[in-house]
Motif scaffolding. Structure first.
Motif, PDB file in Angstrom:
ATOM      1  N   GLN A 240     -15.916   4.829   7.899  1.00  0.00           N
ATOM      2  CA  GLN A 240     -16.313   6.299   6.986  1.00  0.00           C
ATOM      3  C   GLN A 240     -15.157   7.283   7.380  1.00  0.00           C
ATOM      4  N   ASN A 241     -14.945   7.549   8.600  1.00  0.00           N
ATOM      5  CA  ASN A 241     -13.841   8.538   8.958  1.00  0.00           C
ATOM      6  C   ASN A 241     -12.571   8.022   8.247  1.00  0.00           C
ATOM      7  N   ARG A 242     -12.170   6.800   8.411  1.00  0.00           N
ATOM      8  CA  ARG A 242     -10.823   6.489   7.888  1.00  0.00           C
ATOM      9  C   ARG A 242     -10.872   6.537   6.282  1.00  0.00           C
ATOM     10  N   ILE A 243     -12.006   6.437   5.553  1.00  0.00           N
ATOM     11  CA  ILE A 243     -11.992   6.571   4.146  1.00  0.00           C
ATOM     12  C   ILE A 243     -11.901   7.951   3.695  1.00  0.00           C
ATOM     13  N   ASP A 244     -12.716   9.022   4.542  1.00  0.00           N
ATOM     14  CA  ASP A 244     -12.584  10.409   4.278  1.00  0.00           C
ATOM     15  C   ASP A 244     -11.091  10.832   4.521  1.00  0.00           C
ATOM     16  N   LEU A 245     -10.430  10.428   5.522  1.00  0.00           N
ATOM     17  CA  LEU A 245      -9.131  10.873   6.224  1.00  0.00           C
ATOM     18  C   LEU A 245      -8.268  10.439   5.162  1.00  0.00           C
ATOM     19  N   VAL A 246      -8.180   8.980   4.505  1.00  0.00           N
ATOM     20  CA  VAL A 246      -7.259   8.650   3.567  1.00  0.00           C
ATOM     21  C   VAL A 246      -7.516   9.649   2.228  1.00  0.00           C
ATOM     22  N   ALA A 247      -8.695   9.714   1.906  1.00  0.00           N
ATOM     23  CA  ALA A 247      -8.904  10.721   0.611  1.00  0.00           C
ATOM     24  C   ALA A 247      -8.315  12.135   0.882  1.00  0.00           C
ATOM     25  N   SER A 248      -8.626  12.655   1.853  1.00  0.00           N
ATOM     26  CA  SER A 248      -8.041  13.863   2.391  1.00  0.00           C
ATOM     27  C   SER A 248      -6.433  14.007   2.330  1.00  0.00           C
ATOM     28  N   LEU A 249      -5.875  12.894   2.942  1.00  0.00           N
ATOM     29  CA  LEU A 249      -4.229  12.723   2.718  1.00  0.00           C
ATOM     30  C   LEU A 249      -3.935  12.779   1.370  1.00  0.00           C
TER      31      LEU A 249
END
Length: 681
Positions: free
Chosen positions: A351-360
């Motif tokens: 989930q953190n990876r998904i949130d980080l990708v969305a943020s980037l």
């Protein structure tokens, strides 16, 4: 030998009680040892003795201090005991002064040969005036008021010391009593075992009714055969002794067999008492003790029979199997807990990876334009790849299973996306038929949607679905559940499912899954009012959405099975003849409602991406085709323009050639006939 001594002592005590041994005191103030009191022993009635003794003690010894020493020059004096020749002959080596209401130990003059001395049931507060009795082997000071062990340093021959029922708080001053065989300190206020390690000849130690909580400092008591610790506060860690035969632990705080398991290694132990402890209340108590202590002859003062040993062995084996199974279950539970924790960590990282990708991606969309041709400054931390950023989070995870499948009762628990592979296993019909509830935890909802068809085939009796940490975000995702053939209950945990925060989500579920006739949602009964409210809220919107779409668009949004169903619904409207207008209208309304729900479909992200890829390919093909058409049209246009430019000259040449050919009519006719003949041949 000491058994005989003890028996003879109690026999002499009984004789003294029957004959009424008395002390006659001749009172006078004696400032020094040169003028002792004169004690005479007679066999007069005991009542006279008691009156005389009490009168003389109250008259001459009231207010005396317990610290008075023998032979001091002070005015405080001690009574002096002198026996008659007859008494010395009758009991030459023993003296009994019990129940004489003595507050101090009298001076025993001329009795250096005494071996047994009894001061039971008096009021003595300090041991003194017996240092000259160096041949003494038996000293009984039971039931007095002694607070400290003292005055025994010269009694090196002492073998039996009885100090029970006094006020002693500490074991001390026994350094010179190395030959001590029996030590009785029961009924005192002792809180710690100490200062007895040097008593290597000690066989019997009685510390019952004290304040002991720990059994310690028993090393060095290599001859000890009997230890009495009844009525204390002992809870664990009972030391083993090489020759211990009898151990009394009744009425303590021992609650677990592990606390006394070390005693099972003692080959000499034959008698033990544990009654009055919490452990004795357990059903397995006797069987377990007898199984682990096969050398015992008595338990709780009862002789052990061979039948009891056999039954204990059988019961102990069953108990061991039960404990082994319990331990196995504990290990499985711990493994399950660790596995679920590992799955939860992986889910959180995902989930953190998904949130980080969305943020980037969002930062990339909002990236400022270059100013004066120079790009914005990028920090070194931001220049790292996404995998590099998340590697530190992955480190330190235990190497455990990444998924878990557990069948508990009628509920199938699936943890982690890898657990969905269990649907491809060969489940027995009986096992699969018992599954009523399927719980999904730490699994992406889009992955669950892909196996719903398998789910309804593998577990035909499943009627309850649970979702926890599955990323249920939009109402549209509930549309996928319509492909199930049966569902009575739905549970969506708020944890990891933001869609629950929508106020109307339950009504949407009731509307979209109306054909299931749901009984409960999140454990709450569904009422008819809820169904009516759901129809009011979403019925019109669904109808508008479906009616505005062309038929080919509707059909293209379904799979083959859904497409056939939808075509049947559309073609079945008002098809029956001979029905009234009102009935036909009702049928059309029912058909529209069914078709409206059927249009509310859910496309997973992966399927959507596949569609996008297909659209992209079609777009590329169309672009190429149109480009070729444009190119061909351009070529035709260019040729047409060239023809328009060349046509006048070409027309003149054509007319000229025709005139030249027909100028000689005969020649032209012959030539034409020749051409026709050649063509026929």
């Amino acid at each position: 030998f000491w058994a005989n001594v003890t028996l003879s002592f109690f026999s002499s005590r009984a004789q003294a009680g029957s004959c009424g041994l008395q002390l006659l005191i001749q009172t006078s103030a004696i400032p020094s040892k040169t003028k002792p009191f004169d004690f005479k022993i007679s066999k007069e009635p005991s009542s006279l003795h008691n009156r005389l003794l009490q009168h003389d003690l109250e008259k001459n010894y009231s207010g005396r201090q317990d610290s008075t020493n023998f032979g001091s020059s002070s005015s405080i004096t001690f009574p002096v005991l002198q026996r008659t020749a007859e008494e010395k002959i009758l009991n030459s080596d023993r003296l009994t002064l019990e129940r004489q209401k003595l507050t101090v130990c009298p001076v025993i003059d001329g009795e250096d040969h005494l071996r047994l001395l009894n001061f039971q049931h008096n009021f003595i507060t300090r041991i003194q005036n017996i240092s000259n009795l160096q041949h003494l082997v038996f000293l009984d000071l039971y039931d007095n008021q002694i607070e400290e062990i003292s005055g025994l340093s010269t009694l090196r021959s002492l073998r039996v010391l009885l100090l029970g029922k006094n006020r002693i708080k500490k074991i001390s001053n026994l350094e010179n009593l190395k030959n001590l065989d029996v030590l009785d300190l029961h009924g005192n206020q002792i809180s710690k075992i100490e200062n007895i390690n040097h008593l290597s000849e000690l066989r019997v130690l009685n510390l019952a009714r004290n304040l002991l909580s720990i059994v310690e400092n028993l090393n060095g008591l290599d001859s000890l055969t009997e230890l009495n610790l009844r009525h204390n506060q002992v809870s664990k860690d009972v030391d083993t002794l090489p020759r211990l035969q009898r151990l009394f632990l009744s009425f303590n705080n021992i609650s677990s067999f592990e606390d006394i398991l070390c005693l099972a290694d003692s080959s000499s132990l034959s008698d033990i008492t544990l009654d009055g402890n919490p452990i004795a209340q357990e059903t397995w108590y006797k069987h377990t003790v007898l199984h682990h202590m096969m050398q015992l002859r008595q338990l709780d003062m009862k002789r052990i029979t061979e039948e009891e040993r056999r039954m204990a062995s059988v019961a102990a084996r069953k108990e061991e199997e039960r404990k082994r199974e319990s331990h196995k279950q504990s290990l499985l539970k711990e493994k399950k807990r660790l596995t679920i924790c590992n799955i939860a960590r992986q889910w959180e990282i995902q989930q953190n990876r998904i949130d980080l990708v969305a943020s980037l991606n969002q930062d990339k969309d909002n990236q400022p334009c270059p100013i004066n041709g120079s790009a914005a400054y990028v920090f070194p931390e931001e220049s790292r790849s996404l995998d590099t950023i998340l590697n530190s989070a992955v480190q330190g995870l235990s190497v455990l299973e990444s998924h878990l499948v557990e069948l508990e009762g009628d509920t199938l628990y699936l943890y982690g996306s890898g657990a969905l592979e269990c649907l491809d296993r060969n489940w027995s019909v009986q096992t699969a038929g018992t599954v009523v509830t399927v719980s999904f935890v730490f699994i992406e909802y889009d992955e669950i949607v892909q196996v719903l068809t398998k789910l309804k085939i593998k577990f035909p009796n499943s009627v309850h679905l649970k979702f926890k940490e599955t990323n249920l975000v939009t109402l549209q995702q509930f549309n996928a559940l319509a492909q199930l053939h049966r569902m009575e209950q739905l549970t969506v945990d708020p944890q990891g499912n933001p869609v629950v925060n929508f106020t109307l989500w339950k009504y949407y579920v009731l509307f979209r899954l109306n054909h299931f006739n749901l009984q409960k949602i999140n454990g709450i009964e569904v009422t008819q009012d809820d169904v009516v409210m759901a129809e009011r809220l979403f019925g019109i919107l669904a109808y508008v959405a479906s009616s505005e779409l062309p038929r080919y668009r509707l059909l293209s949004s379904f799979g083959e099975s859904r497409m056939k169903q939808f075509s049947y619904l559309l073609e079945g409207k008002g098809k029956k003849s001979g029905t009234g207008n009102e009935e036909s209208s009702d049928n059309r309304r029912a058909g529209r409602e069914s078709s409206a729900r059927a249009t509310l479909n859910y496309v997973t992200k992966d399927f959507h991406m596949e569609k996008l890829e297909e659209i992209k390919e079609r777009k590329t093909f169309c672009q190429t085709y149109v480009k070729n058409l444009v190119k061909e049209a351009a070529d035709i246009h260019m040729k047409n323009e060239s023809l328009q430019k060349l046509w006048p000259q070409m027309f003149i040449e054509l007319v000229r050639d025709a005139v030249i050919e027909i100028r000689n009519k005969n020649s032209y006719m012959k030539l034409s006939l020749q051409r026709i003949t050649d063509q026929k041949q």
